[in-house]
Design a protein around this motif. Structure first.
Motif, short mmCIF file in Angstrom:
data_model
loop_
_atom_site.label_atom_id
_atom_site.label_comp_id
_atom_site.label_asym_id
_atom_site.label_seq_id
_atom_site.Cartn_x
_atom_site.Cartn_y
_atom_site.Cartn_z
N ASN A 1 50.82 31.37 27.15
CA ASN A 1 51.73 32.51 27.25
C ASN A 1 52.25 32.59 28.68
OD1 ASN A 1 53.14 34.91 27.19
ND2 ASN A 1 51.39 36.18 26.63
N LYS A 2 53.49 32.16 28.90
CA LYS A 2 54.05 32.14 30.24
C LYS A 2 54.63 33.50 30.67
CE LYS A 2 56.76 28.63 29.35
NZ LYS A 2 57.75 27.54 29.55
N ASP A 3 54.74 34.42 29.73
CA ASP A 3 55.37 35.71 30.03
C ASP A 3 54.36 36.83 30.24
OD1 ASP A 3 57.95 34.63 29.77
OD2 ASP A 3 57.84 34.81 27.59
N TYR A 4 53.05 36.54 30.13
CA TYR A 4 52.06 37.60 30.28
C TYR A 4 52.00 38.05 31.74
CZ TYR A 4 47.79 40.29 29.83
OH TYR A 4 46.87 41.31 29.82
N PRO A 5 52.17 39.38 31.99
CA PRO A 5 52.15 39.87 33.38
C PRO A 5 50.72 39.92 33.94
CG PRO A 5 52.40 41.71 31.85
CD PRO A 5 52.42 40.46 31.01
N ILE A 6 50.42 39.01 34.84
CA ILE A 6 49.08 38.96 35.44
C ILE A 6 49.01 39.97 36.57
CG2 ILE A 6 47.43 37.50 36.68
CD1 ILE A 6 48.63 35.11 35.22
N PRO A 7 48.05 40.89 36.53
CA PRO A 7 47.97 41.92 37.58
C PRO A 7 47.67 41.31 38.94
CG PRO A 7 45.99 41.95 36.22
CD PRO A 7 46.96 41.02 35.54
N PHE A 8 48.37 41.79 39.96
CA PHE A 8 48.23 41.25 41.32
C PHE A 8 47.20 42.02 42.13
CE2 PHE A 8 50.45 40.25 45.56
CZ PHE A 8 49.85 39.00 45.64
N GLY A 9 46.92 43.27 41.73
CA GLY A 9 45.99 44.11 42.48
C GLY A 9 44.62 43.49 42.72
N PRO A 10 43.99 42.87 41.70
CA PRO A 10 42.68 42.26 41.94
C PRO A 10 42.70 41.17 43.00
CG PRO A 10 43.07 42.50 39.58
CD PRO A 10 44.36 42.84 40.28
N PHE A 11 43.80 40.42 43.08
CA PHE A 11 43.89 39.33 44.06
C PHE A 11 44.13 39.88 45.47
CE2 PHE A 11 45.41 37.62 39.98
CZ PHE A 11 44.40 36.70 39.77
N ILE A 12 44.89 40.99 45.56
CA ILE A 12 45.05 41.65 46.85
C ILE A 12 43.69 42.13 47.36
CG2 ILE A 12 46.03 43.64 48.04
CD1 ILE A 12 48.43 43.47 46.17
N GLY A 13 42.93 42.74 46.47
CA GLY A 13 41.60 43.24 46.85
C GLY A 13 40.68 42.10 47.25
N LEU A 14 40.65 41.03 46.45
CA LEU A 14 39.76 39.89 46.75
C LEU A 14 40.14 39.24 48.07
CD1 LEU A 14 37.51 37.99 45.94
CD2 LEU A 14 39.15 36.70 44.54
N ALA A 15 41.44 39.09 48.32
CA ALA A 15 41.87 38.49 49.58
C ALA A 15 41.47 39.35 50.77
CB ALA A 15 43.40 38.29 49.56
N THR A 16 41.49 40.67 50.60
CA THR A 16 41.07 41.57 51.69
C THR A 16 39.57 41.46 51.92
OG1 THR A 16 42.85 43.09 51.06
CG2 THR A 16 41.17 43.94 52.55
N PHE A 17 38.79 41.35 50.85
CA PHE A 17 37.35 41.09 50.99
C PHE A 17 37.13 39.83 51.81
CE2 PHE A 17 36.61 44.32 47.93
CZ PHE A 17 35.24 44.55 47.82
N ILE A 18 37.84 38.76 51.46
CA ILE A 18 37.70 37.48 52.16
C ILE A 18 38.06 37.63 53.63
CG2 ILE A 18 38.62 35.13 52.34
CD1 ILE A 18 38.96 35.19 49.28
N TYR A 19 39.15 38.37 53.92
CA TYR A 19 39.55 38.54 55.31
C TYR A 19 38.48 39.28 56.12
CZ TYR A 19 41.75 40.21 59.50
OH TYR A 19 42.00 40.49 60.82
N ILE A 20 37.96 40.37 55.56
CA ILE A 20 37.00 41.19 56.31
C ILE A 20 35.72 40.41 56.62
CG2 ILE A 20 35.45 43.18 56.10
CD1 ILE A 20 37.78 44.66 54.75
N PHE A 21 35.25 39.62 55.66
CA PHE A 21 33.98 38.93 55.86
C PHE A 21 34.13 37.51 56.42
CE2 PHE A 21 32.72 42.11 52.61
CZ PHE A 21 31.68 42.70 53.32
N PHE A 22 35.25 36.84 56.15
CA PHE A 22 35.39 35.44 56.55
C PHE A 22 36.70 35.13 57.26
CE2 PHE A 22 33.08 35.63 52.45
CZ PHE A 22 31.83 35.25 52.89
N GLY A 23 37.55 36.13 57.45
CA GLY A 23 38.88 35.89 57.98
C GLY A 23 38.90 35.18 59.31
N ASN A 24 38.16 35.69 60.27
CA ASN A 24 38.16 35.09 61.61
C ASN A 24 37.65 33.65 61.57
OD1 ASN A 24 39.18 37.39 62.86
ND2 ASN A 24 37.14 38.23 63.24
N THR A 25 36.61 33.40 60.77
CA THR A 25 36.07 32.04 60.65
C THR A 25 37.10 31.09 60.07
OG1 THR A 25 33.83 32.91 60.32
CG2 THR A 25 34.24 30.65 59.62
#
Length: 259
Positions: free
Chosen positions: A224-248
């Motif tokens: 299904n190429k038209d299913y709208p995948i929510p972006f919010g979870p990826f924004i949150g996960l990327a922020t988690f990664i930045y806070i804990f591993f971003g500088n590294t």
């Protein structure tokens, strides 16, 4: 023992976040009534509401009707306990601990709500409640005032808004379709109010990369190429990664460039 208590406190907050996740999208009060089984409506006793432990003791079943309890509950409690523990190990009880704890808590609730409502037929697409996205600006600006960096916070909020609004606006002009949900835009601007504008470029890149990888996998599986995948979870996960591993990660990347 002290760090273990910090973990326990985190799981208690996680238990409350489950209430927010389950009630806020449907306009229900997060204060009353007390928790009950969604199948048999039996009020949950305090000893069956102990974070993680009660789920394990009950083997994921309601004590009264034996209905299955969603694994979401212990996972949210465990996740909150872990990031509370690691924030404490990194910062102790300084301002960064409280700032990042509040931000990650908001993002955890927002991301899970966005994901769950995207799968719920009662919603056209996933949603991020304004109580979390717009409401998150208040603590973001409060922390900025405490740290005497209100200009950085305001600029971060503005840049966060524009980074998602402009591509979405251009995409809609060219295709006539929505390119970015308003909830995602507000959530990204809220992150900018906490972190300033510089981390937003890393978070945007990481969230886009994560979303693209998961999206390709989902399309390949569902056809299904038209299913709208929510972006919010990826924004949150990327922020988690930045806070804990971003500088590294950033330093490792710069070393590769200069090698």
């Amino acid at each position: 023992m002290g760090t273990f208590i910090i973990f326990i406190i985190g799981t208690i907050f996680g238990s409350f976040y489950n209430v927010i996740i389950c009630r806020l999208p449907y306009g229900e009060s997060i204060v009353t009534p007390s928790s009950k089984c969604p199948q048999c409506n039996t009020k949950i006793k305090w000893y069956d509401n102990i974070p993680i432990i009660s789920y394990l003791i009950l083997k994921g079943k309601c004590r009264n009707c034996n209905a299955s309890i969603s694994v979401q509950y212990p996972l949210i409690e465990l996740t909150t306990g872990l990031f509370t523990f690691f924030l404490y190990k990194m910062y102790g009880f300084d301002i960064n601990f409280f700032k990042y704890f509040v931000l990650l808590s908001i993002l955890l609730c927002a991301g899970v709500i966005d994901f769950k409502t995207a799968l719920d037929d009662n919603f056209e697409t996933g949603i991020i409640p304004n109580e979390l996205s717009l409401g998150g600006f208040l603590p973001g600006f409060i922390f900025a005032l405490i740290e005497k960096r209100i200009i950085v916070s305001l600029v971060g909020a503005a840049v966060g808004f524009l980074l998602l609004f402009l591509p979405g606006f251009i995409y809609k002009l060219l295709t006539g379709k929505e390119g970015m949900g308003g909830g995602d835009i507000k959530l990204f601007a809220m992150i900018g109010s906490f972190l300033g504008f510089k981390p937003l470029f890393f978070i945007l890149f990481a969230s886009s990369l994560l979303g693209a990888v998961v999206g390709v996998i989902f399309i390949a599986i569902s056809k299904n190429k038209d299913y709208p995948i929510p972006f919010g979870p990826f924004i949150g996960l990327a922020t988690f990664i930045y806070i804990f591993f971003g500088n590294t990660l950033i330093n490792a990347y710069l070393k590769i460039l200069t090698a």
